[in-house]
Design an enzyme around this catalytic site. Structure first.
Site, PDB file in Angstrom:
ATOM      1  N   GLU A   1     -12.598   2.954  -4.037  1.00 23.99           N
ATOM      2  CA  GLU A   1     -11.572   3.805  -3.439  1.00 23.99           C
ATOM      3  C   GLU A   1     -12.180   4.890  -2.554  1.00 23.99           C
ATOM      4  O   GLU A   1     -11.650   5.201  -1.480  1.00 23.99           O
ATOM      5  CB  GLU A   1     -10.701   4.439  -4.536  1.00 23.99           C
TER       6      GLU A   1
ATOM      7  N   HIS B   1      -3.845   3.968 -16.325  1.00 27.65           N
ATOM      8  CA  HIS B   1      -3.039   3.219 -15.357  1.00 27.65           C
ATOM      9  C   HIS B   1      -1.608   3.730 -15.290  1.00 27.65           C
ATOM     10  O   HIS B   1      -0.712   3.017 -14.819  1.00 27.65           O
ATOM     11  CB  HIS B   1      -3.043   1.726 -15.708  1.00 27.65           C
TER      12      HIS B   1
END
Length: 323
Positions: A59, A128
């Site tokens: 990322e 998550h």
């Protein structure tokens, strides 16, 4: 007017955007490929294969790539998939993209969209199920968009990609199958314009993202008790439409704020502070917040349901505001 699922409206928007502007590139591959909607993304991938990239899972790297590409004249859309993953790219998003315009004296624009799925998805657990929009609201220079309906996701995505500013586009997987009306030849929806999703006279419920849908269900049940709830969806956090919210508070004099960020320093906390600063004299009872409790999100479905802004918790808060 057509009835579309949220994911269908989102796909239509992306298709129209990429057809109309060759500067738009899509980085990463879960933007629409979450099962069972993988076929939608694959159709898009075939049409725009030259402008769609699936980089390694880094990322920090691909958000930096997108930020630089935006500075150089492209309009990238970066899919970070799970909201918590943006923590890995924090330097590029919060310290580079957000600051470039100001630090260059207005000479450098960064028209990049960072897309993410936030919130309680069902078994996502702590790593998550993040809702980082409250943290990102604390970063000047970012626009933050939180749609809750098919019409909104299509109109707001068009505006996000057309914006010259770095934009955080916050989605929720539980919205993907929500259906709603989308106008024919619909136009982009401007940022900073809240939407009254349901009119009412007794209590204003300010809700965001999937919590708007939860609040609408709660309002329907409360109506059977003779309680008429007005639901206001800000749609964007930056810019923020305080005027529409204060207008609703002027009518109802009572406020409940429902949102999936955590209770402490969350979205509901900031909205409550703004109402208290500008509309305290319009209130007849304390502002109530219905947020995710201040604990890491558990994997257990039962525990996850307990900590989130459920129908029952919203209904209890509305009744308390009226007591």
């Amino acid at each position: 007017m057509r009835e579309l699922a949220y994911y269908e409206a989102k796909f239509e928007a992306l298709n129209e955007i990429m057809t109309g502007d060759e500067r738009v590139h899509l980085i990463n591959g879960t933007f629409l490929s979450l099962s069972p909607h993988r076929h939608v993304f694959q159709n898009l991938q075939k049409k725009f294969s030259a402008r769609m990239f699936a980089p390694p899972i880094s990322e920090l790297g691909f958000c930096g790539l997108a930020t630089g590409a935006a500075m150089a004249g492209l309009r990238p859309i970066v899919d970070l998939s799970t909201g918590s993953f943006i923590y890995e790219a924090w330097p590029q998003v919060a310290n580079e993209a957000a600051n470039a315009y100001s630090m260059s004296g207005g000479q450098t624009r960064v028209p990049v969209v960072f897309h993410l799925f936030h919130g309680l998805r069902g078994g996502g657990a702590a790593q998550h199920s993040g809702s980082p929009q409250a943290m990102l609201w604390n970063v000047p220079g970012l626009e933050i968009v939180i749609p809750s309906s098919p019409r909104d996701v299509k109109g707001l995505l068009k505006t996000a990609v057309a914006s010259d500013n770095p934009t955080i586009f916050v989605d929720h997987t539980r919205l993907l199958d929500v259906r709603g009306d989308v106008p024919e030849n619909d136009k982009p929806i401007p940022f900073g314009v809240a939407d009254v999703k349901r009119s009412g006279s007794d209590v204003t419920v300010i809700a965001t993202s999937y919590t708007v849908q939860v609040a609408l269900q709660a309002a329907a049940k409360l109506a059977k008790e003779g309680i008429e709830v007005e639901i206001v969806d800000p749609r964007t956090l930056v810019p923020f439409d305080l005027a529409t919210i204060l207008s609703s508070v002027e009518k109802t004099h009572r406020v409940v704020i429902a949102d999936e960020t955590h209770q402490s320093c969350g979205v509901a906390a900031e909205i409550a502070a703004r109402i208290a600063e500008s509309g305290f004299d319009r209130l007849k009872s304390p502002i109530r917040r219905v947020s995710t409790l201040d604990v890491p999100v558990p994997y257990s479905p039962g525990l996850e349901a307990h900590i989130g802004p459920s129908e029952a918790r919203i209904m209890d808060a509305v009744r308390a505001a009226l007591a």
